[in-house]
Design a protein around this motif. Structure first.
Motif, PDB file in Angstrom:
ATOM      1  N   PHE A   1      42.815  36.899  38.318  1.00 46.59           N
ATOM      2  CA  PHE A   1      44.169  37.285  37.895  1.00 46.59           C
ATOM      3  C   PHE A   1      44.143  37.835  36.462  1.00 46.59           C
ATOM      4  N   THR A   2      43.014  37.607  35.781  1.00 45.91           N
ATOM      5  CA  THR A   2      42.900  37.911  34.360  1.00 45.91           C
ATOM      6  C   THR A   2      43.241  39.346  33.989  1.00 45.91           C
ATOM      7  N   LYS A   3      42.542  40.280  34.647  1.00 49.22           N
ATOM      8  CA  LYS A   3      42.583  41.677  34.193  1.00 49.22           C
ATOM      9  C   LYS A   3      43.891  42.333  34.588  1.00 49.22           C
ATOM     10  N   PHE A   4      44.200  42.255  35.869  1.00 51.99           N
ATOM     11  CA  PHE A   4      45.339  43.018  36.381  1.00 51.99           C
ATOM     12  C   PHE A   4      46.675  42.423  35.941  1.00 51.99           C
TER      13      PHE A   4
ATOM     14  N   VAL B   1      30.565  39.424  46.302  1.00 55.40           N
ATOM     15  CA  VAL B   1      31.184  40.639  45.755  1.00 55.40           C
ATOM     16  C   VAL B   1      32.267  40.229  44.762  1.00 55.40           C
ATOM     17  N   ASP B   2      32.092  40.650  43.524  1.00 51.62           N
ATOM     18  CA  ASP B   2      33.054  40.324  42.471  1.00 51.62           C
ATOM     19  C   ASP B   2      34.074  41.460  42.373  1.00 51.62           C
ATOM     20  N   GLU B   3      35.319  41.156  42.755  1.00 52.48           N
ATOM     21  CA  GLU B   3      36.367  42.179  42.751  1.00 52.48           C
ATOM     22  C   GLU B   3      37.359  41.965  41.600  1.00 52.48           C
TER      23      GLU B   3
HETATM   24  C1  LIG Z   1      33.184  41.711  36.316  1.00 55.38           C
HETATM   25  C2  LIG Z   1      33.804  40.448  35.839  1.00 55.38           C
HETATM   26  N1  LIG Z   1      33.909  39.421  36.683  1.00 55.38           N
HETATM   27  C3  LIG Z   1      34.464  38.261  36.301  1.00 55.38           C
HETATM   28  C4  LIG Z   1      34.940  38.088  35.010  1.00 55.38           C
HETATM   29  C5  LIG Z   1      35.542  36.778  34.628  1.00 55.38           C
HETATM   30  O1  LIG Z   1      36.927  36.872  34.678  1.00 55.38           O
HETATM   31  P1  LIG Z   1      37.850  35.599  34.614  1.00 55.38           P
HETATM   32  O2  LIG Z   1      36.985  34.397  34.418  1.00 55.38           O
HETATM   33  O3  LIG Z   1      38.755  35.813  33.478  1.00 55.38           O
HETATM   34  O4  LIG Z   1      38.565  35.561  35.940  1.00 55.38           O
HETATM   35  C6  LIG Z   1      34.844  39.128  34.094  1.00 55.38           C
HETATM   36  C7  LIG Z   1      35.322  38.968  32.727  1.00 55.38           C
HETATM   37  O5  LIG Z   1      35.125  39.749  31.850  1.00 55.38           O
HETATM   38  C8  LIG Z   1      34.270  40.351  34.518  1.00 55.38           C
HETATM   39  O6  LIG Z   1      34.157  41.387  33.688  1.00 55.38           O
END
Ligand SMILES: Cc1ncc(COP(=O)(O)O)c(C=O)c1O
Length: 375
Positions: free
Chosen positions: A227-230, A198-200
């Motif tokens: 941590f990227t988005k939030f 599950v990708d959260e």
């Molecule tokens: C649903 C989803 N999962 C994972 C990622 C990867 O994120 P990150 O590698 O920056 O943690 C992204 C990036 O766009 C995403 O949209």
């Protein structure tokens, strides 16, 4: 060679093609917290600069220890990566996947990781007809059909499904599943002897919907976080996974040493403690997402889907409109995500990040102007 799928956030290429600086590109294509860096994260990055003359910890041990306390799970059940994308790219190989099922339409890196591992990829897609409700019943039925097949491939050489990817909330649809549907899915995956990933990446905006706590009791579930988005740090690269210690150790064996740098670790440790930023971000997003949705719904010809994340899926009338709109806005320094290249998106759609009010108003105005020209 397996090419990279297209992603949002390619502000560098847009800035180059438009002869603008990145600061003058308004990016609605990557869904990054519009509040930007939290002050505590900024301070932590500054403090950590002097550490960059050393190698970072080989497996981000301090951060893992902090994450273990935060989620109340053992350290050996956690692995940190150079963005969750790094972890996604090795998971099918680490699990020895031969056949993955991806609940789509969704982030295209799940398919890519399966193919890189030499596995087959089967999609079960949500559709616009059902407002992109995740097709959990269909997935469970498919898993049920194969129970009893065990490890053996079929006569056509197709292996049973062993790995299931669910993005939650899903990108680009913004949909979540109910608790009952999650348990139904987890039970079916368990009975099929498969693993559920599950990708959260976007769950911080609806934290009560997280399923991460279930990894404490499950040998089947692996949960990815970013941590990227939030925390608005896409340029630092930091994500993690929580799951059974044995699986975590298989993933670790596939990663290079020092994959998480010192600045990213320091930023993440500060971010985890920053409850004020967390609260402000969630509150801001709730309000602004509603306001932005309402403003977009005033534009004739747009269908805006409800979302639990920090982006909106917007349906237009024709694919030509989507392509033209994407190009036109780009010349104005506004980048939106054309969803055409998501497998399973069967209607003309764009994805829009929810940004700050003035920026969202600028987009609404620009979209209105462009669509009026063609009506
Ligand atoms: C649903 C989803 N999962 C994972 C990622 C990867 O994120 P990150 O590698 O920056 O943690 C992204 C990036 O766009 C995403 O949209």
């Amino acid at each position: 060679m397996i090419p990279f799928p297209l992603h949002g956030g390619n502000v560098h290429a847009v800035a180059r093609s438009q002869g603008r600086s990145i600061q003058h590109v308004l990016d609605f294509s990557a869904s990054i917290n519009p509040l930007g860096l939290s002050p505590s994260v900024r301070r932590a990055i500054h403090r950590a600069i002097s550490l960059t003359i050393h190698y970072p910890e080989i497996d981000a041990q301090s951060l893992r220890a902090q994450l273990a306390k935060f989620h109340r799970i053992p350290e050996e059940c956690l692995i940190v990566g150079n963005g969750s994308a790094e972890l996604i790219s090795v998971i099918p190989r680490a699990l020895g996947s031969r056949h993955g099922l991806v609940i789509g339409p969704t982030f295209m890196e799940f398919e890519r990781a399966l193919i890189l591992a030499g596995a087959r990829c089967t999609y079960v897609h949500a559709t616009s007809m059902t407002r992109y409700a995740p097709p959990i019943d269909d997935v469970c039925a498919l898993l049920h059909k194969q129970s009893g097949m065990r490890e053996k491939p079929s006569r056509r050489g197709i292996h049973p499904i062993d790995t299931i990817f669910l993005c939650h909330p899903n990108s680009p649809t913004g949909q979540v599943i109910s608790r009952a549907s999650f348990h139904q899915l987890l039970d079916s995956v368990q009975q099929a002897g498969a693993r559920l990933i599950v990708d959260e990446a976007f769950v911080d905006y609806c934290a009560t919907r997280s399923v991460l706590r279930h990894v404490r009791k499950s040998e089947t579930l692996l949960v990815l976080r970013s941590f990227t988005k939030f925390f608005a740090i896409p340029g630092l690269r930091l994500g993690y996974a929580a799951g059974p210690a044995k699986v975590v150790s298989q993933i670790r064996s596939m990663l290079p040493p020092w994959s998480v740098n010192a600045l990213a670790s320091a930023a993440a440790e500060a971010a985890l403690c920053d409850t004020t930023y967390r609260r402000r971000s969630v509150q801001f997003m709730k309000q602004e997402r509603t306001r932005f949705t309402q403003a977009l719904r005033q534009i004739p010809g747009l269908r805006v889907h409800p979302s639990s994340a920090n982006f909106l899926l917007v349906q237009l009338k024709a694919q030509d409109q989507v392509s033209l709109l994407t190009q036109e806005l780009c010349t104005q320094g506004i980048v939106i995500r054309n969803c055409q290249n998501f497998a399973g998106v069967d209607v003309p759609t764009i994805r829009l990040a929810v940004r700050r009010p003035k920026e969202n108003d600028r987009l609404v105005k620009a979209v209105k102007r462009e669509l009026k020209k063609w009506s």
